[in-house]
Design a protein around this motif. Structure first.
Motif: not given
Length: 292
Positions: A187-207
């Motif tokens: 992954m070229s931009d690990l920090k950005t993907v990691l931040l997006f992944g965490i936000l997406f996963a928490i919001i999507n999974a919880t709702l």
């Protein structure tokens, strides 16, 4: 001779009464069978309308999507026993309509794709609000299964029982298999993907879990049956993924995940384990490039 005739008359009378009772019992059983069949047909038709509404609104066929809503309104008027469940489906679809209209609106914004996806997932709250309004109007308790699992509990399996921590560990290991391909990718931009992944996963999974395994599962289980609740929430969960561009066949396969999460909630009597498993799955989807 007189005594013989009197005995014969009493015997015939007794036989007639038994015959009448037998015929009456047969009619009662037949009536119960017919009523049971009608109930099953009603619930099946209700499910078809609900699924049709999800599919049509997901494809943004809003005019056609109003047809299932109209039929559901007719069913709402015509039934008393399942009125709360019909109301739940109506308000869920209304929430889905608002969710889709909001998605169309944010797609016109000049913002990064990742931000659009996060906002899109946040819009699921409109569906949750719709279901909550339905329960409030029906004067029913809003139940999310929002309690911690009993760690001393034993989970009943088909042929044996297993301790809850072991059950959850197996579920976590199965969910984590989606992360295996991640280790062979760069992954070229690990920090950005990691931040997006965490936000997406928490919001999507919880709702999604609160909507499907929290409100919908508990309400349908209470008002119809556990089997009906599991089937509706599993298939509905899969079909709703059509709204984010996932093909119908793959969306239906997502129903297997919905079934797994429903079993986890029912076995643990808690929504938290299913949220954790769902977060892991969503993280894997992001890191494997299936979302962006």
């Amino acid at each position: 001779m007189v005594l013989y005739m009197q005995g014969l008359i009493q015997l015939k009378s007794s036989y007639s009464e038994r015959l009448a009772e037998t015929i009456e019992l047969c009619f009662l059983k037949g009536g119960i069978s017919i009523n049971h069949s009608r109930t099953n047909m009603f619930l099946l038709f209700l499910a078809i309308l609900f699924f049709a509404g999800i599919i049509l609104f997901s494809f943004r066929m809003f005019v056609w999507g109003l047809l299932p809503l109209i039929f559901l309104l007719i069913l709402y008027i015509s039934t008393n026993k399942y009125r709360s469940s019909v109301s739940l489906f109506i308000f869920f679809l209304l929430g889905t309509l608002v969710y889709q209209l909001g998605s169309i609106y944010i797609n016109e914004w000049n913002i990064p794709k990742e931000m659009k996806i996060i906002i899109n997932r946040c819009l699921l709250i409109f569906i949750m609000i719709g279901t909550v309004i339905s329960l409030m109007l029906s004067k029913q308790k809003i139940f999310f299964s929002a309690r911690l699992p009993d760690w001393h509990r034993r989970i009943k399996m088909p042929f044996h029982t297993i301790k809850l921590p072991y059950f959850l560990l197996i579920g976590l290991m199965v969910s984590s298999t989606i992360l295996i391909p991640l280790f062979s990718q760069e992954m070229s931009d690990l920090k950005t993907v990691l931040l997006f992944g965490i936000l997406f996963a928490i919001i999507n999974a919880t709702l999604e879990e609160v909507i499907w395994r929290g409100i919908m599962l508990s309400s349908l289980k209470r008002n119809v049956s556990t089997f009906y609740a599991v089937v509706i929430t599993s298939i509905g969960f899969g079909l709703l993924h059509i709204s984010i561009g996932i093909p119908v066949i793959i969306s239906l396969l997502f129903s297997i995940g919905g079934l797994f999460y429903a079993i986890v909630v029912l076995k643990t009597d808690s929504i938290y384990p299913s949220i954790v498993f769902h977060i892991v799955i969503n993280l894997g989807m992001v890191f494997n490039g299936w979302i962006i």
